[in-house]
Design an enzyme around this catalytic site. Sequence first.
Site, PDB file in Angstrom:
ATOM      1  N   TYR A 224      31.629  44.615  30.310  1.00  0.00           N
ATOM      2  CA  TYR A 224      33.026  44.359  30.658  1.00  0.00           C
ATOM      3  C   TYR A 224      33.910  45.526  30.217  1.00  0.00           C
ATOM      4  O   TYR A 224      33.564  46.295  29.305  1.00  0.00           O
ATOM      5  CB  TYR A 224      33.543  43.092  29.960  1.00  0.00           C
ATOM      6  CG  TYR A 224      33.005  41.806  30.527  1.00  0.00           C
ATOM      7  CD1 TYR A 224      33.686  41.127  31.540  1.00  0.00           C
ATOM      8  CD2 TYR A 224      31.804  41.274  30.055  1.00  0.00           C
ATOM      9  CE1 TYR A 224      33.182  39.937  32.060  1.00  0.00           C
ATOM     10  CE2 TYR A 224      31.300  40.088  30.577  1.00  0.00           C
ATOM     11  CZ  TYR A 224      31.998  39.431  31.581  1.00  0.00           C
ATOM     12  OH  TYR A 224      31.499  38.259  32.095  1.00  0.00           O
ATOM     13  N   GLU A 279      43.095  63.000  30.571  1.00  0.00           N
ATOM     14  CA  GLU A 279      43.412  63.918  31.662  1.00  0.00           C
ATOM     15  C   GLU A 279      44.068  63.159  32.817  1.00  0.00           C
ATOM     16  O   GLU A 279      43.637  62.059  33.170  1.00  0.00           O
ATOM     17  CB  GLU A 279      42.137  64.611  32.180  1.00  0.00           C
ATOM     18  CG  GLU A 279      41.396  65.430  31.136  1.00  0.00           C
ATOM     19  CD  GLU A 279      42.141  66.693  30.743  1.00  0.00           C
ATOM     20  OE1 GLU A 279      42.866  67.246  31.603  1.00  0.00           O
ATOM     21  OE2 GLU A 279      41.999  67.139  29.585  1.00  0.00           O
TER      22      GLU A 279
END
Length: 299
Positions: A224, A279
Amino acid sequence: MENRFKKIKIIANPLSGREEALDKVLEFIRLLSLDQWDINLLFTHKRGDGMRFAESDDGEDIIVACGGDGTLNEVVNGIVKSKRDTPLAILQAGTVNDFANYFKLPQDPSKFYKLIKEGRTKKIDVGLAGDRVFANVAAGGMLTEIAYTVPEDQKAVLGRMAYYLEGARQMVKLNFQDEKAYKVKIDCEEYKGEENLFFFLITNTSSVGGFKKMAPAATVTDGYLDVLLIKECSLVDFMQIAPLVLTGNHIDHEKVIYLKTKDISLSSDIELDIDVDGEQSGKLPMNFKVLEEALTIII
């Protein structure tokens, strides 16, 4: 245990951590040379190099990523997208690397080399944000918008923690103006609805931005992703939530939605950047899902 690895590929950003990565790599190579390893050293110089180097199968038994979050993310993308099962080892350098810290990986080259020789591996989950794999976290909202304004010297010292500290400071400074919340539509099996959010995190590990219990129930082997949604709130609410992050009890606050899911889609009428492992990587709308046991790491 006899080491079964003898050929190694090292993918390093020589400028990471104010060139700390270069010093660590040189010491690591010295230790490898004493045991006559076959060494392939590759330096990254531009975006995409790390991914390209990791995609290429040059017969190595192990890949080492040395650098910050950006270097690690590229190497993980290269390995996972090319469906390689070559084990990855992480020699962190410079900034706070949540993923490496989650596994308590050694930073000292000699201790890291001992880890390599012991050769213990583990298959773990990773996340997918759009078409970008992430080892640790995908995030959006006010904190990530502010992240791109954080000075480089702060990033070099604190890593992603600088983003969150600066974001919190700006949120207080702006006195929680309404326009800093984003209306986001959430669609997953566990939760469907539309919320005004300050920010959201979709994480693979419990550690985000240097805060070890940001997603306290997260593990990399449960199949999960953990989702943390911080709803629009008052300054009083925020000042209640902030200290609770240290203990993981923030997830019980009424302004916080916390859930585990395998697949979630987020969309917004406002252009909202998504930060993937530190990023900038695309905008909403975006789908996020778990890729179970997609990466083998050395721990």
